[in-house]
Design an enzyme around this catalytic site. Structure first.
Site, short mmCIF file in Angstrom:
data_model
loop_
_atom_site.label_atom_id
_atom_site.label_comp_id
_atom_site.label_asym_id
_atom_site.label_seq_id
_atom_site.Cartn_x
_atom_site.Cartn_y
_atom_site.Cartn_z
N SER A 130 0.83 -1.20 0.00
CA SER A 130 0.00 0.00 0.00
C SER A 130 0.87 1.26 0.00
O SER A 130 1.68 1.46 -0.89
CB SER A 130 -0.98 -0.04 1.18
OG SER A 130 -1.92 0.99 1.09
N ASP B 35 -1.03 1.42 -4.59
CA ASP B 35 -1.89 0.33 -5.07
C ASP B 35 -3.31 0.81 -5.36
O ASP B 35 -4.19 0.00 -5.64
CB ASP B 35 -1.89 -0.84 -4.10
CG ASP B 35 -2.59 -0.55 -2.79
OD1 ASP B 35 -2.45 0.58 -2.29
OD2 ASP B 35 -3.26 -1.45 -2.25
N ASP C 44 -5.86 2.06 -3.73
CA ASP C 44 -7.06 1.81 -2.93
C ASP C 44 -7.39 3.00 -2.03
O ASP C 44 -8.44 3.00 -1.37
CB ASP C 44 -6.96 0.51 -2.14
CG ASP C 44 -5.85 0.51 -1.10
OD1 ASP C 44 -5.06 1.46 -1.06
OD2 ASP C 44 -5.78 -0.47 -0.32
#
Length: 577
Positions: A147, A308, A310
């Site tokens: 992340s 990533d 998100d």
């Protein structure tokens, strides 16, 4: 149980050890503290997977710890899921060091168990992996990502057949299978040419991207005529060297935004994230280059996604003409208000909004205003995904889910937080308010005027290594076992201990909390204020959350500062013990 010294000796004497790891072990011999940290335990496989610093050792991310985790996952899937070998597992990876290599290692171990792997041929966002599980009908998904962690980290994130992060019960069972793998250095695997010869690996190109983009267009609240209109509102977007560099611009093009500027230097997939101190849109410094480009283009809105993709951060102009970064709580409340205001009223009757217990109560106030029920979950989008799955049998409808740490989900065709979806709605919403002669900040202050001035903050304390872990444990024991009566002059009305699963009221009454157990304590204070302490599940940090509601902005900021100062004293005293 083998001592860490014996484990180190086993690795050091292993003739086939990867050369780069062999070299690192030589260097670690001169640094006994770091050497012990690399071997004193196995890298923790938590409720979503594992994440850690890359390097040699059982407490590090490397091909051997990956292989052990995949071996455990494979055995779990073969025991608990049907048609595993035919349905297979889909694998994606981000722009980090070793991400592609770890993705291939995952496929190689799955192949040794006869399980087909579907591997993206180049880096892709986490939400696309979640979508791909559902689209392909695989039994599981694996995302190689850390992340927004620093460059030295990587991670192994597991998804269930519904496309959501594995639940705590699923994680516990997978961990049990991982623990049965006695030697991480001897896990069986196939070579890539063997996988391809036996048709146990399939390389994915554009098919899933296109299917995802079709679904993405459907989340808009615009009519076909509105969507067809050219929109020249200036937008600046930075993927922060990560995976969203293609999907976000393509999605905006579908909505007919024609004035999109990508920060070119940060569109490069750089595993060092060399243009930012941290590739985290929660950190305002991550917007530095986007702000420069925003000023040049007079952009209405700035978008930043983490590596990533998100998490989404957004910045808009304030009254002084400077760009101001919205908090995750603020952006979430704005999106929720926009979506509900433009939704079919019949849908809203069964609609549910889902947020975490450390997310602002402004979201609940907005949901209440539209007659929508709010559901609270523990921190982590896996719990939001789990709730969405329950709706398949309860008849309830998912309308929005979010958490304060910049994670949002608009439509459940993905089952994890989705910065691509959020980018579309953020721009659509900014365009809507611009047509009304207002900015997103104007819209936010209208929400404050309607519901109260909700302000929040989060502070984290980094405490590394064994000593750090012990300090975090001591702090949590203190707030749990030595309950305070007041914080910052505000009386404590409830204490929610999520590890014990109890909610204690000031009059002595106790009730159960109907949520899974987690090491977290939340103090509910008078005047709609609260504080919460929670050790991070992925980093050596203790997170302290604060939330207040005031009659004015100044009132709320005063309360917030007072609470933070009060907690600082408590933490400092405990750390120094």
């Amino acid at each position: 149980m083998m001592s860490w010294e014996c484990t180190f000796e086993k690795w050091d004497s292993y003739q086939k050890l990867e050369p780069n790891l062999k070299q690192e072990l030589k260097q670690l011999k001169a640094d006994p503290v770091t050497l012990e940290d690399a071997f004193y335990k196995e890298l923790t496989f938590g409720t979503g997977g594992m994440r850690g610093v890359m390097g040699a050792g059982t407490n590090r991310m490397n091909v051997y710890t990956i292989r052990k985790a995949v071996s455990g996952l494979a055995n779990y899937l073969l025991e608990h899921t049907v048609n595993v070998k035919d349905r297979g597992v889909v694998i994606a990876y981000d722009s980090r060091h070793m991400s592609k290599e770890f993705a291939l290692e995952t496929a190689k171990v799955l192949g040794a168990y006869g399980i087909t792997a579907y591997v993206f041929s180049s880096l892709r966002p986490t939400p696309l992996l979640s979508f791909a599980v559902r689209y392909l009908g695989t039994v599981s998904g694996v995302m190689i990502t850390a992340s927004h962690n620093p460059p030295e980290y990587n991670g192994f994130k597991v998804y269930n057949e519904d496309g959501g992060q594995i639940t705590p019960s699923q994680a516990s069972e997978i961990i049990a299978y991982i623990n049965q793998v006695e030697d991480e250095l001897s896990v069986p695997y196939l070579e890539q040419d063997e996988l391809e010869e036996q048709e146990l690996i399939n390389w994915i190109k554009d098919e899933i991207d296109n299917a995802y983009l079709d679904k993405l267009q459907g989340i808009s609240k615009w009519s076909a005529d509105e969507m067809a209109k050219e929109k020249t509102m200036p937008i600046v977007f930075t993927p922060l060297h990560g995976t969203a560099s293609q999907l976000v611009p393509k999605g905006l093009k579908q909505l007919n935004f024609t004035n999109v500027h990508v920060v070119k230097e940060q569109a490069i997939a750089d595993p060092e994230f060399s243009t930012v101190a941290s590739p985290n849109p929660e950190e305002h410094q991550a917007f530095t280059m986007a702000i420069e480009q925003g000023k040049q283009t007079n952009a209405t809105i700035l978008l930043a996604t983490d590596p990533d993709a998100d998490r989404l951060g957004v910045a808009v102009k304030n009254s002084a003409g400077d760009y101001q970064v919205l908090t995750g709580n603020q952006l979430g409340a704005l999106m929720l208000d926009y979506l509900l205001a433009h939704s079919d009223k019949a849908l809203l009757r069964s609609g549910r909004m889902i947020k975490t217990v450390v997310t602002s109560e402004l979201g609940k106030a907005v949901a209440d205003y539209y007659g929508i029920k709010t559901l609270n979950t523990l921190t982590g989008f896996k719990f939001i995904g789990e709730k969405i799955r329950e709706f398949d049998s309860t008849g309830e409808s998912f309308v929005f889910g979010y958490e304060e740490s910049y994670g949002y989900l608009i439509s459940s065709f993905a089952r994890d937080k989705d910065a691509v979806q959020a980018s579309m709605i953020a721009c659509e919403m900014a365009y809507y308010w611009q047509q009304q002669g207002k900015t997103l900040l104007d819209a936010l202050y209208e929400l404050f005027a309607r519901h109260g001035y909700y302000f929040e903050n989060m502070r984290s304390i980094t405490l590394k290594g064994k000593q750090g872990s012990e300090k975090i444990r001591m702090i949590m024991d203190y707030v749990r076992n030595e309950p305070l009566q007041k914080f910052g002059g505000l009386e404590v009305e409830q204490i929610e201990d999520y590890l014990a699963g109890t909610r204690k009221f000031k009059d002595g009454q106790v009730e159960n909390i109907e949520l899974p157990k987690e090491n977290m304590v939340k103090y509910i204070l008078e005047q709609d204020c609260w504080i919460c302490l929670r050790p991070s599940g992925t980093e050596p940090k203790l997170k302290c959350y604060f939330g207040v509601r005031g009659a004015s902005e100044a009132d709320s900021k005063d309360k917030l500062a007072t609470l933070q100062a009060s907690m600082d004293k408590i933490l400092q005293a405990t750390i120094e013990v």
